[in-house]
Design an enzyme around this catalytic site. Structure first.
Site, short mmCIF file in Angstrom:
data_model
loop_
_atom_site.label_atom_id
_atom_site.label_comp_id
_atom_site.label_asym_id
_atom_site.label_seq_id
_atom_site.Cartn_x
_atom_site.Cartn_y
_atom_site.Cartn_z
N VAL A 11 0.87 -1.17 0.00
CA VAL A 11 0.00 0.00 0.00
C VAL A 11 0.91 1.22 0.00
O VAL A 11 2.07 1.15 0.39
CB VAL A 11 -0.98 0.04 1.20
CG1 VAL A 11 -2.05 -1.04 1.06
CG2 VAL A 11 -0.24 -0.09 2.52
N SER A 12 0.37 2.35 -0.43
CA SER A 12 1.20 3.54 -0.61
C SER A 12 1.46 4.31 0.68
O SER A 12 2.46 4.99 0.81
CB SER A 12 0.55 4.48 -1.62
OG SER A 12 0.46 3.84 -2.86
N THR A 13 0.53 4.23 1.64
CA THR A 13 0.68 5.00 2.87
C THR A 13 0.35 4.14 4.08
O THR A 13 -0.33 3.13 3.98
CB THR A 13 -0.24 6.22 2.88
OG1 THR A 13 -1.60 5.77 2.82
CG2 THR A 13 0.05 7.16 1.72
#
Length: 186
Positions: A11-13
């Protein structure tokens, strides 16, 4: 030699959840799953590096979607080429890609191109949106740390021999922010 499925999720964050991907990878029979919580643009990802290092010939790297592996066409192709050279296949659950077949390899290459195209379109739209907002006079970027009146107040307090740390605390900013604003307007 037995085929081992190694999963990779990203996931990006930190505020995004890996649960959907982890559930899908477990359901796909992954013996081990590696994860990262950072942008797909980054080529340096500890979880991905560990996943790739754990793969042997005849193993399979399984991802939920190709964009979890990388958003950049060149990076996706580099990973796929490295896997092929090592005798490892890539499987993308959502796109139904399995590079153990010629058709799967072609689908992978096409999906990689579309993934890269999608990322470029997003970047292009974002830039256009920012330019349009700027043209309308919208202030872009971070909110100023100190207003002009706060800078004036800080200068007065500094002249009254108040210490920088105390002034920064009173204005609820860091010392470096205070220094930057005081030196900016001189």
């Amino acid at each position: 030699m037995e085929t081992v499925r190694i999963g990779y999720a990203r996931v990006s964050t930190d505020d995004q959840s890996l649960n959907l991907q982890l559930d899908a990878l477990r359901h796909a029979g992954c013996a081990k799953i590696f994860t990262d919580k950072l942008s797909g643009k980054s080529r340096r990802r500890a979880g991905l590096d560990d996943a790739l290092a754990s793969l042997n010939a005849n193993d399979q790297l399984v991802v939920w979607r190709l964009d979890r592996l990388g958003r950049n066409f060149r990076h996706l192709v580099d990973i796929a080429d490295e896997l092929r050279e090592r005798g490892v296949n890539l499987i993308s659950i959502s796109e139904g890609i399995d590079t153990s077949s010629n058709v799967g390899e072609i689908i992978f290459r096409l999906m990689s191109v579309f993934s890269d195209f999608e990322r470029n379109v997003i970047v292009e739209r974002t830039r256009a949106g920012l330019a349009a907002a700027k043209a309308r006079g919208v202030k872009l970027g971070r909110k100023p740390g100190l207003s002009a009146s706060q800078v004036a107040q800080a200068r007065q307090l500094l002249q009254s021999d108040m210490k920088m740390n105390a002034i920064a605390r009173q204005l609820a900013v860091g010392r470096s922010t205070l220094y930057r604003y005081l030196h900016r307007e001189t």
